[in-house]
Design an enzyme around this catalytic site. Structure first.
Site, PDB file in Angstrom:
ATOM      1  N   CYS B 428      22.171  93.089  69.708  1.00 56.25           N
ATOM      2  CA  CYS B 428      20.943  92.553  69.122  1.00 56.25           C
ATOM      3  C   CYS B 428      21.212  91.666  67.910  1.00 56.25           C
ATOM      4  O   CYS B 428      20.537  90.665  67.705  1.00 56.25           O
ATOM      5  CB  CYS B 428      19.993  93.673  68.772  1.00 56.25           C
ATOM      6  SG  CYS B 428      20.712  94.887  67.676  1.00 56.25           S
ATOM      7  N   HIS B 475      18.533  98.338  65.048  1.00 56.15           N
ATOM      8  CA  HIS B 475      18.163  97.107  65.735  1.00 56.15           C
ATOM      9  C   HIS B 475      18.052  95.980  64.717  1.00 56.15           C
ATOM     10  O   HIS B 475      17.968  96.221  63.510  1.00 56.15           O
ATOM     11  CB  HIS B 475      16.817  97.324  66.444  1.00 56.15           C
ATOM     12  CG  HIS B 475      16.488  96.268  67.450  1.00 56.15           C
ATOM     13  ND1 HIS B 475      17.365  95.889  68.442  1.00 56.15           N
ATOM     14  CD2 HIS B 475      15.363  95.522  67.641  1.00 56.15           C
ATOM     15  CE1 HIS B 475      16.813  94.953  69.177  1.00 56.15           C
ATOM     16  NE2 HIS B 475      15.579  94.714  68.705  1.00 56.15           N
ATOM     17  N   ASP B 491      11.603  88.945  68.905  1.00 57.49           N
ATOM     18  CA  ASP B 491      12.792  89.737  69.208  1.00 57.49           C
ATOM     19  C   ASP B 491      13.496  89.144  70.424  1.00 57.49           C
ATOM     20  O   ASP B 491      13.087  89.363  71.560  1.00 57.49           O
ATOM     21  CB  ASP B 491      12.398  91.196  69.488  1.00 57.49           C
ATOM     22  CG  ASP B 491      13.613  92.080  69.642  1.00 57.49           C
ATOM     23  OD1 ASP B 491      14.740  91.551  69.563  1.00 57.49           O
ATOM     24  OD2 ASP B 491      13.435  93.289  69.829  1.00 57.49           O
TER      25      ASP B 491
END
Lengths: 352, 694
Positions: B428, B475, B491
């Protein structure tokens, strides 16, 4: 200080009167946090501060738990201490300067209920009249540690006897720190007793005044008798109660049964033990220290003579001026004589 | 301490000798406590503790008979203190204090001779256990410390009653503790919870969790940890999992490789702490409340959903709001920390962008990642509209075969270039970093937000639902500014690996098999086995309730408790509660003492007669043990005037009649037992008054 002391003693006498046996209860138990208990409390305070400052609930919980333990132990130590039952036992004869062993029976005739646990400290209440150092020394000397879970009855407390007459038994302090040492449970018990301290026997010649009571002043008629000069007269069947040292063991061994020896001296040598006249005369001008010690010396010698004469089963009387004991023999007579000697007024007492 | 060592030793006789098991128990307790604080105690002090324990053991088992001499110990104490000063000077005050305490205990253990020594050691050990709670607060450690407390009490009991068997002592101590426990709990619940009285040194440790800078790949390391990060309790149903972006740190400073917290924000936060000024975001739209229990990280960052404000006065006293909409605590989290927050999920769009914010969020490194620059320039020329441009950049992630992986290749030079065009596989942080960089190149303010995404929801019937968020939920995502839309969360990971967002990391990594690959036996990894998973969930539940109700109990919870008990907090009701508690305790005590009292009570006849006897005893006439009642009555008749002896004669006669008369006669006689008692009472009163006159 002394005023306080006397008030305290008065209060104690009222609160815990003398008795031959004591069952501890809320009338006679004192309880207060011990030094360690106070330390424990300060620990709780510290934990509380720390727990609050760190906002740490577990530390607070620990603090409250310890505080609760402190509270619960109060009851636990009281209940444990209240199980104690003390009874004074029979004392042996005691003379001045002897160590008297006072037998105390702990929970002797208590059954059914569980007995007390833990270590018990026995000591005589400190006598405040003496200088502090001396009192302290005595204090330590007379402290006895008893483990209530492993001991043999009776508990012997030793006390040194300094004066003749009726024994002044100071209060017995019993204390316990069971179960956790947080509390000191204690009590000051007074035991009523019939213990008389006899004068210290000082070996001397036995001086029996053979003549009758009224003409005893002539010194020429004094019969110097050595102990053990009695003559053997005959044997007779043993009767229960006669001293065992009179039993003719040889005869017993030969199979002729228990017979006891009889001595012939008794009829011949009835005499009087006498105190010098100057002590019986109360109008003496200057009572002095020397006279007092001389009196004690003479009483001690008389004491020795009484013991010796009784040992040999002689018949004798005791003349102390104010008090006369008719000639007799046997144990009762012996005790009566010793009592008279013990309670003979101290020199100078009459002036006070 | 030095002086204390010098005190004269006086042994208290054989009963409290050095061969008491209490001393061995104390030694064991010290060993256990100090080893439970292993991480914050110096090794050589632990060695001293072990030495002390060995000495005690040797003496107890009679291998050795002599304690080390006072002189040796004094020397040892001097050396140890010098050593401690040398090694603890740099570390904190708390560290020094704990070490000093353990050192003193160890030396005391070696030297222990008198009763005083034992008491001092016991108190120090209790205090040490208290300090242990600063460092360890889990259920396991709490039980362990509770056990140690009981051992200490046991050793005290053994010390004061050396001949009782240890099993019986154990029973005594257990009974005492069981009696004390409810009282302690009651005090804990009822006594007011105060706020800290003064500032105390906090325990410090290695920082854990998120860090203040990320180089793509860093979070992948965190993802290998199955440790708990925090838990959140919701009042109502929690938001859907796609909305659960737990904001922790915002990074706005990019140097081509690494994202960092911007220096400007750091300075702002320091200033805020100094003048105690809160940043106030504009709050719009709906909101929801929840509570967070954060695990210790030794960092100030707190976790919350966008945009959160502290919800209760206690939380708002300690929590600061920063201008990048994140919450931070005034002190680093050294313990579990519980706080209440309220989130406004739609408020992110209505914030303003200051000139400084804009400048910071558009700043770029001078060079590097040239292919990305060219690519963005080309796209930007194509899409003048900001929204179209963002869409175009995102389409790059969808159209190309990007892979979401926990094992990305290491990219040392121009990492964004290599990620976007060569490797196309990353975690991520790679995606977030590349996207934010690209947007900044295109002139759109953008930044990286790190935190956690998702969580494991637990719904127990009858209780509020709560979520456990673990380290592997860490994250990173992107926030961009649009003039019309305000701040917006984008995201990129969601485009590449929707499973990561919807089902969590475990699901996303199923094919690769890299989830918690470093710890094959982690319970979190073995969720396929049903009973293991049940155990894991049960432990989590236990830990949650422990944190929430025991560790997190505070004045608000206390007030809630009272409210639930009383309905309303009025002085009358509170005083009624206090009265109730007192009465309950009195009744418990009564239950405790009643058998004792009843045992002491004697039958009425006996009691009345004994009273008469004690009246005479006060006057100085005591009944001898061999005297029967009649004989004593005779003696009284001889000694006292008739006015006194007459009532006593009656009392004696009644006593004899009631005690020794045949039962049948009593029943048929004219006077009943009750009447007799009444007469005895009357005579007793008469007797007493006459005695007083005498």
């Amino acid at each position: 200080m002394t005023v306080l002391q006397s008030y305290w003693n008065k209060w104690l006498n009222k609160r815990i009167p003398a008795a031959t046996q004591h069952h501890l209860n809320h009338h006679n138990i004192f309880i207060f946090p011990a030094k360690f208990g106070l330390l424990f409390l300060s620990l709780c305070v510290l934990l509380f501060l720390l727990g609050t400052n760190y906002q740490n609930n577990l530390m607070l919980l620990l603090c409250y738990f310890l505080l609760a333990i402190f509270l619960v132990t109060l009851l636990a130590s009281y209940i444990n201490f209240a199980r104690i039952h003390l009874q004074i036992g029979k004392c042996p004869e005691v003379f001045v300067d002897d160590n008297l062993h006072i037998p105390l029976w702990l929970n002797a005739n208590i059954d059914g209920t569980s007995p007390a646990n833990g270590l018990l400290h026995f000591k005589f209440q400190a006598i405040k009249k003496q200088s502090n150092k001396k009192a302290k020394a005595q204090h330590i000397q007379s402290s006895t540690l008893i483990d209530a879970d492993a001991f043999t009855n009776p508990i012997n407390l030793s006390q040194k006897c300094h004066q003749r007459g009726k024994l002044t038994l100071s209060r017995v302090t019993v204390e316990s720190f069971y179960p956790l040492g947080l509390y000191r449970c204690w009590t000051h018990l007074a035991f009523s007793h019939q213990i008389t301290v006899f004068p210290k026997p000082i070996p001397c010649e036995i001086q029996l005044h053979v003549s009758d009571h009224t003409s005893a002043k002539k010194s020429g008629e004094m019969a110097n008798e050595q102990a053990g000069h009695d003559d053997f007269s005959h044997l007779k069947t043993y009767q229960i109660g006669e001293p065992l040292n009179h039993v003719a063991w040889k005869q017993l061994a030969k199979g002729r049964g228990m017979v006891s020896k009889q001595f012939s001296s008794i009829g011949n040598h009835i005499g009087w033990l006498k105190l010098s006249a100057n002590y019986t005369n109360k109008t003496l001008p200057h009572p002095s220290q020397e006279l007092a010690t001389a009196l004690e010396q003479e009483l001690s010698e008389l004491c020795y003579q009484v013991i010796e004469l009784s040992r040999t089963q002689r018949t004798f009387g005791l003349d102390l001026g104010a008090q006369c004991i008719a000639p007799n023999s046997g144990n009762g007579h012996r005790v009566a004589c010793l009592d008279a000697l013990a309670y003979f007024p101290k020199w100078g007492d009459e002036d006070v | 301490m030095f002086k204390r060592l010098k005190q004269k030793s006086n042994d208290q006789g054989t009963a409290q000798s050095s061969r008491n098991i209490a001393l061995l128990l104390l030694a064991a307790t010290l060993v256990f406590v100090s080893f439970s604080l292993f991480s914050s105690v110096l090794t050589w002090i632990l060695l001293l503790v072990a030495c002390g324990a060995v000495i005690r053991g040797a003496i107890y088992y009679n291998y050795y008979k002599h304690l080390p001499s006072i002189r040796t110990l004094n020397l040892l104490a001097l050396l140890s203190i010098l050593g401690l000063i040398y090694s603890a000077l740099s570390a904190g005050l708390l560290f020094g204090m704990v070490n000093l305490l353990i050192l003193a205990c160890a030396l005391k253990l070696m030297q222990m001779r008198s009763q005083k020594d034992v008491y001092q050691l016991v108190i120090s050990l209790f205090f040490l256990i208290g300090c242990g709670f600063i460092f360890n607060q889990s259920i396991g450690f709490s039980l362990f410390y509770a056990l140690l407390c009981l051992t200490l009490l046991l050793s005290l009991a053994c010390y004061h009653a050396p001949s009782i068997r240890i099993q019986k002592q154990l029973k005594t101590i257990s009974i005492l503790s069981l009696q004390a426990l409810p009282i302690g709990l009651l005090m804990f619940l009822v006594l007011p919870q105060l706020s800290p009285l003064w500032h105390t040194p906090k325990a410090d440790g290695a920082q854990t969790g998120l860090s203040e800078q990320i180089t793509p790949g860093d979070i992948a390391r965190l993802s290998q940890s199955s440790e708990l990060a925090f838990r959140a309790t919701f009042e109502d149903t929690p938001p859907v999992i796609q909305q659960l972006y737990w904001r922790a740190i915002v990074m706005e400073d990019f140097d081509g490789k690494t994202w960092k917290v911007h220096g400007y924000r750091k300075k702002m936060r320091e200033l805020q702490l100094k003048i105690k000024q809160q940043f106030k975001p504009i709050l719009t739209g709906s909101f929801f409340n929840y509570e967070v229990i954060a695990e210790p990280t030794y960092q100030p960052w707190l976790y919350a959903l966008d945009i959160a404000v502290p919800a209760d006065p206690k939380s708002s006293r300690n929590i600061m709001q920063s201008s990048d909409f994140l919450l931070f605590s005034q002190q680093p989290l050294a313990n579990k920390y519980q706080y209440a927050v309220r989130s406004y999920p739609k408020a992110l769009a209505s914030q303003t962008l200051s000139v400084t914010d804009k400048k910071i969020n558009l700043s770029l490194p001078a060079n590097g990642n040239n292919r990305t620059r060219e690519w963005v320039n080309k796209l930007r020329a194509q899409f003048r509209n900001n929204n179209d441009f963002v869409d175009a950049v995102l389409r790059h992630f969808v159209d190309n075969p990007f892979v979401y992986t926990l094992r990305p290749e290491i990219m040392l030079v121009d990492p964004v270039d290599r990620f976007l065009f060569d490797n196309q596989a990353g975690f991520c942080s790679h995606y977030a970093s590349a996207l934010a960089y690209a947007l900044r190149l295109g002139g759109i303010p953008a930044r990286i937000v790190t935190g956690y995404q998702g969580g494991e929801l637990v719904k127990n019937p009858g209780e509020s639902p709560y979520m456990s968020i673990y380290q592997y939920d860490a994250h990173a995502w992107v926030e961009t500014w649009g003039d019309k839309t305000g701040w917006q969360r984008i995201d990129p990971t969601a485009l590449v690996s929707p499973d990561r967002i919807e089902f969590g990391l475990r699901q996303a990594m199923q094919e690769e098999g890299s989830f918690l690959a470093d710890s094959p036996f982690a319970l979190a990894r073995l969720t396929n086995i049903a009973w293991l998973n049940n155990i894991r969930l049960f432990l989590a539940d236990l830990d949650y309730n422990w944190s929430r109700w025991v560790l997190g109990f505070n004045s608000e919870k206390q007030r809630d408790l009272f409210k639930s008990l009383l309905g309303k907090l009025t002085p009358e009701r509170l005083s009624m509660l206090g009265l109730g508690i007192v009465v309950t305790i009195a009744m418990l005590l009564g239950l405790f003492f009643l058998p004792h009292w009843l045992q002491n009570r004697v039958a009425t006849t006996q009691r009345l007669y004994l009273k008469a006897l004690s009246a005479f005893e006060k006057e100085g006439t005591q009944r001898a043990t061999w005297q029967g009642p009649s004989a004593f009555n005779q003696q009284i008749n001889e000694q006292y005037p008739t006015k006194v002896s007459d009532p006593f004669t009656h009392i004696t006669q009644l006593y004899l009649r009631l005690t020794y008369q045949n039962k049948l006669d009593t029943d048929s006689s004219i006077l009943s037992v009750k009447q007799c008692h009444r007469m005895m009472r009357r005579y007793l009163a008469l007797l007493k008054s006459e005695l007083l006159k005498n």
